[in-house]
Scaffold this active site. Structure first.
Site, PDB file in Angstrom:
ATOM      1  N   PRO A   9       0.796  -1.230   0.000  1.00 41.97           N
ATOM      2  CA  PRO A   9       0.000   0.000   0.000  1.00 41.97           C
ATOM      3  C   PRO A   9       0.827   1.278   0.000  1.00 41.97           C
ATOM      4  O   PRO A   9       1.875   1.354   0.646  1.00 41.97           O
ATOM      5  CB  PRO A   9      -0.815  -0.104   1.292  1.00 41.97           C
ATOM      6  CG  PRO A   9      -0.103  -1.086   2.147  1.00 41.97           C
ATOM      7  CD  PRO A   9       0.558  -2.056   1.191  1.00 41.97           C
ATOM      8  N   ASN A  10       0.312   2.232  -0.739  1.00 46.49           N
ATOM      9  CA  ASN A  10       0.851   3.598  -0.852  1.00 46.49           C
ATOM     10  C   ASN A  10       2.132   3.684  -1.682  1.00 46.49           C
ATOM     11  O   ASN A  10       2.605   4.794  -1.940  1.00 46.49           O
ATOM     12  CB  ASN A  10       1.098   4.224   0.541  1.00 46.49           C
ATOM     13  CG  ASN A  10      -0.171   4.283   1.355  1.00 46.49           C
ATOM     14  OD1 ASN A  10      -1.167   4.832   0.879  1.00 46.49           O
ATOM     15  ND2 ASN A  10      -0.170   3.700   2.539  1.00 46.49           N
ATOM     16  N   ARG A  17       5.361  10.886  -2.626  1.00 46.00           N
ATOM     17  CA  ARG A  17       5.142  10.571  -1.213  1.00 46.00           C
ATOM     18  C   ARG A  17       6.437  10.706  -0.407  1.00 46.00           C
ATOM     19  O   ARG A  17       7.406   9.992  -0.683  1.00 46.00           O
ATOM     20  CB  ARG A  17       4.636   9.128  -1.145  1.00 46.00           C
ATOM     21  CG  ARG A  17       4.487   8.587   0.235  1.00 46.00           C
ATOM     22  CD  ARG A  17       4.189   7.099   0.204  1.00 46.00           C
ATOM     23  NE  ARG A  17       4.034   6.632   1.554  1.00 46.00           N
ATOM     24  CZ  ARG A  17       4.282   5.402   1.963  1.00 46.00           C
ATOM     25  NH1 ARG A  17       4.669   4.487   1.093  1.00 46.00           N
ATOM     26  NH2 ARG A  17       4.133   5.087   3.223  1.00 46.00           N
ATOM     27  N   TYR A  22      11.470   8.104   0.815  1.00 43.15           N
ATOM     28  CA  TYR A  22      11.280   7.113  -0.247  1.00 43.15           C
ATOM     29  C   TYR A  22      11.904   7.487  -1.588  1.00 43.15           C
ATOM     30  O   TYR A  22      11.784   6.720  -2.550  1.00 43.15           O
ATOM     31  CB  TYR A  22       9.774   6.842  -0.412  1.00 43.15           C
ATOM     32  CG  TYR A  22       9.119   6.394   0.882  1.00 43.15           C
ATOM     33  CD1 TYR A  22       9.585   5.264   1.551  1.00 43.15           C
ATOM     34  CD2 TYR A  22       8.060   7.097   1.449  1.00 43.15           C
ATOM     35  CE1 TYR A  22       9.017   4.854   2.745  1.00 43.15           C
ATOM     36  CE2 TYR A  22       7.481   6.697   2.648  1.00 43.15           C
ATOM     37  CZ  TYR A  22       7.964   5.573   3.292  1.00 43.15           C
ATOM     38  OH  TYR A  22       7.404   5.163   4.473  1.00 43.15           O
ATOM     39  N   ASN A  69       8.049  -5.700  -1.126  1.00 44.51           N
ATOM     40  CA  ASN A  69       7.984  -4.589  -0.174  1.00 44.51           C
ATOM     41  C   ASN A  69       6.540  -4.525   0.323  1.00 44.51           C
ATOM     42  O   ASN A  69       5.673  -3.948  -0.337  1.00 44.51           O
ATOM     43  CB  ASN A  69       8.389  -3.276  -0.848  1.00 44.51           C
ATOM     44  CG  ASN A  69       8.414  -2.126   0.152  1.00 44.51           C
ATOM     45  OD1 ASN A  69       7.895  -2.255   1.266  1.00 44.51           O
ATOM     46  ND2 ASN A  69       8.990  -1.005  -0.233  1.00 44.51           N
ATOM     47  N   ALA A  72       3.273  -0.794   4.660  1.00 42.73           N
ATOM     48  CA  ALA A  72       2.728  -0.762   6.030  1.00 42.73           C
ATOM     49  C   ALA A  72       2.257  -2.134   6.506  1.00 42.73           C
ATOM     50  O   ALA A  72       2.248  -2.412   7.723  1.00 42.73           O
ATOM     51  CB  ALA A  72       1.594   0.251   6.118  1.00 42.73           C
ATOM     52  N   HIS A  75       4.191  -4.413   9.064  1.00 40.39           N
ATOM     53  CA  HIS A  75       4.114  -4.263  10.520  1.00 40.39           C
ATOM     54  C   HIS A  75       2.782  -4.733  11.101  1.00 40.39           C
ATOM     55  O   HIS A  75       2.601  -4.695  12.306  1.00 40.39           O
ATOM     56  CB  HIS A  75       4.339  -2.787  10.884  1.00 40.39           C
ATOM     57  CG  HIS A  75       5.401  -2.130  10.047  1.00 40.39           C
ATOM     58  ND1 HIS A  75       6.711  -2.552  10.065  1.00 40.39           N
ATOM     59  CD2 HIS A  75       5.345  -1.117   9.135  1.00 40.39           C
ATOM     60  CE1 HIS A  75       7.416  -1.797   9.213  1.00 40.39           C
ATOM     61  NE2 HIS A  75       6.607  -0.923   8.637  1.00 40.39           N
ATOM     62  N   GLU A  93      12.688  -9.464   1.432  1.00 41.04           N
ATOM     63  CA  GLU A  93      11.922  -8.327   1.969  1.00 41.04           C
ATOM     64  C   GLU A  93      12.730  -7.048   1.729  1.00 41.04           C
ATOM     65  O   GLU A  93      13.896  -6.962   2.130  1.00 41.04           O
ATOM     66  CB  GLU A  93      11.697  -8.540   3.473  1.00 41.04           C
ATOM     67  CG  GLU A  93      10.974  -7.381   4.152  1.00 41.04           C
ATOM     68  CD  GLU A  93      10.796  -7.606   5.660  1.00 41.04           C
ATOM     69  OE1 GLU A  93      10.983  -8.746   6.155  1.00 41.04           O
ATOM     70  OE2 GLU A  93      10.483  -6.611   6.346  1.00 41.04           O
ATOM     71  N   HIS A  95      12.739  -2.718   1.860  1.00 38.54           N
ATOM     72  CA  HIS A  95      12.159  -1.423   2.244  1.00 38.54           C
ATOM     73  C   HIS A  95      13.063  -0.325   1.720  1.00 38.54           C
ATOM     74  O   HIS A  95      14.298  -0.414   1.851  1.00 38.54           O
ATOM     75  CB  HIS A  95      12.045  -1.297   3.768  1.00 38.54           C
ATOM     76  CG  HIS A  95      11.200  -2.379   4.354  1.00 38.54           C
ATOM     77  ND1 HIS A  95       9.825  -2.370   4.266  1.00 38.54           N
ATOM     78  CD2 HIS A  95      11.538  -3.532   4.980  1.00 38.54           C
ATOM     79  CE1 HIS A  95       9.356  -3.474   4.823  1.00 38.54           C
ATOM     80  NE2 HIS A  95      10.369  -4.195   5.266  1.00 38.54           N
ATOM     81  N   LEU A  96      12.450   0.686   1.160  1.00 40.19           N
ATOM     82  CA  LEU A  96      13.234   1.818   0.649  1.00 40.19           C
ATOM     83  C   LEU A  96      13.943   2.541   1.788  1.00 40.19           C
ATOM     84  O   LEU A  96      15.119   2.887   1.696  1.00 40.19           O
ATOM     85  CB  LEU A  96      12.302   2.790  -0.089  1.00 40.19           C
ATOM     86  CG  LEU A  96      11.668   2.201  -1.355  1.00 40.19           C
ATOM     87  CD1 LEU A  96      10.284   2.782  -1.588  1.00 40.19           C
ATOM     88  CD2 LEU A  96      12.557   2.436  -2.561  1.00 40.19           C
ATOM     89  N   SER A  97      13.212   2.774   2.863  1.00 43.74           N
ATOM     90  CA  SER A  97      13.771   3.514   4.002  1.00 43.74           C
ATOM     91  C   SER A  97      14.372   2.538   5.011  1.00 43.74           C
ATOM     92  O   SER A  97      14.043   1.339   5.006  1.00 43.74           O
ATOM     93  CB  SER A  97      12.667   4.342   4.679  1.00 43.74           C
ATOM     94  OG  SER A  97      11.669   3.487   5.212  1.00 43.74           O
ATOM     95  N   ARG A 102      13.419   4.658  12.197  1.00 43.57           N
ATOM     96  CA  ARG A 102      12.148   5.392  12.207  1.00 43.57           C
ATOM     97  C   ARG A 102      11.327   5.015  13.449  1.00 43.57           C
ATOM     98  O   ARG A 102      11.867   4.541  14.426  1.00 43.57           O
ATOM     99  CB  ARG A 102      11.419   5.127  10.882  1.00 43.57           C
ATOM    100  CG  ARG A 102      12.273   5.574   9.682  1.00 43.57           C
ATOM    101  CD  ARG A 102      11.575   5.349   8.364  1.00 43.57           C
ATOM    102  NE  ARG A 102      10.346   6.143   8.269  1.00 43.57           N
ATOM    103  CZ  ARG A 102       9.416   5.951   7.331  1.00 43.57           C
ATOM    104  NH1 ARG A 102       9.582   5.007   6.411  1.00 43.57           N
ATOM    105  NH2 ARG A 102       8.333   6.702   7.315  1.00 43.57           N
ATOM    106  N   ARG A 106       7.633   0.600  13.297  1.00 40.86           N
ATOM    107  CA  ARG A 106       8.191   0.089  12.032  1.00 40.86           C
ATOM    108  C   ARG A 106       9.330  -0.903  12.257  1.00 40.86           C
ATOM    109  O   ARG A 106       9.864  -1.465  11.311  1.00 40.86           O
ATOM    110  CB  ARG A 106       8.704   1.247  11.161  1.00 40.86           C
ATOM    111  CG  ARG A 106       7.623   2.170  10.687  1.00 40.86           C
ATOM    112  CD  ARG A 106       8.151   3.206   9.709  1.00 40.86           C
ATOM    113  NE  ARG A 106       7.284   4.365   9.678  1.00 40.86           N
ATOM    114  CZ  ARG A 106       6.180   4.465   8.945  1.00 40.86           C
ATOM    115  NH1 ARG A 106       5.815   3.476   8.142  1.00 40.86           N
ATOM    116  NH2 ARG A 106       5.438   5.556   8.995  1.00 40.86           N
TER     117      ARG A 106
HETATM  118  C1  DQA Z   1       8.326   0.990   3.622  1.00 44.83           C
HETATM  119  C2  DQA Z   1       8.436   1.225   5.123  1.00 44.83           C
HETATM  120  C3  DQA Z   1       7.097   1.022   5.800  1.00 44.83           C
HETATM  121  O1  DQA Z   1       7.221   1.249   7.199  1.00 44.83           O
HETATM  122  C4  DQA Z   1       6.092   2.008   5.251  1.00 44.83           C
HETATM  123  O2  DQA Z   1       4.820   1.799   5.837  1.00 44.83           O
HETATM  124  C5  DQA Z   1       6.014   1.992   3.774  1.00 44.83           C
HETATM  125  C6  DQA Z   1       7.239   1.828   2.988  1.00 44.83           C
HETATM  126  C7  DQA Z   1       9.645   1.330   2.885  1.00 44.83           C
HETATM  127  O3  DQA Z   1       9.759   0.950   1.718  1.00 44.83           O
HETATM  128  O4  DQA Z   1      10.516   1.978   3.457  1.00 44.83           O
HETATM  129  O5  DQA Z   1       4.959   2.223   3.198  1.00 44.83           O
HETATM  130  O6  DQA Z   1       8.053  -0.379   3.392  1.00 44.83           O
END
Ligand code: DQA
Length: 138
Positions: A9-10, A17, A22, A69, A72, A75, A93, A95-97, A102, A106
């Site tokens: 999502p997102n 965003r 990101y 990825n 959200a 978690h 797995e 994650h960009l960040s 954080r 997370r």
């Molecule tokens: C994320 C990190 C997650 O905590 C966050 O909810 C995201 C992106 C990342 O790619 O850093 O939507 O997965």
């Protein structure tokens, strides 16, 4: 070789965003770059904001590897964890960040203990590193 690149999502909002977390590339840009970098691999790209669509997509997958990825849902989602474990396909797995720098919520992942590897904090490079690792180890 077939690899599914799945984004939760997102992540359709990449580029707009929170670029400080990101980066500035859109998801289409990242996916096109992946396709043009690894021309020998068949990719199946999927993004959804819906937990049930992600679960159904995973159930139907016939691929060698998954780069995931879960955003959200990382978690929160026992259901997605169960889905990916149900198909017995090795997954990475990404994650960009750097989620560990954080908010505390997370720091918990429902996926990391089952993943081949977890890559976080490298931005879009994380997807490329996962694919590179697959190529070198398959
Ligand atoms: C994320 C990190 C997650 O905590 C966050 O909810 C995201 C992106 C990342 O790619 O850093 O939507 O997965």
């Amino acid at each position: 070789m077939n690899i599914a690149i799945i984004n939760g999502p997102n992540l359709n909002m990449l580029g707009k965003r929170e670029p400080e977390h990101y980066g500035s590339s859109t998801l289409d840009e990242i996916n096109n770059q992946i396709k043009s970098t690894f021309t020998d691999i068949d990719f199946n790209f999927f993004q959804s904001n819906s937990e049930s669509d992600l679960i159904n997509f995973i159930h139907d997958l016939k691929v060698d590897y998954i780069v995931f990825n879960p955003a959200a849902f990382t978690h929160t989602s026992v259901a997605l964890r169960d889905a990916i474990k149900s198909i017995n396909v090795p997954f990475y797995e990404v994650h960009l960040s750097n989620v560990h720098r954080r908010e505390p919520f997370r720091h918990q992942s429902f996926f990391s203990d089952s993943a081949v590897a977890v890559i976080c904090g490298l931005g879009k490079q994380g997807y490329f590193s996962a694919i590179q690792h697959i190529i070198e180890n398959s």
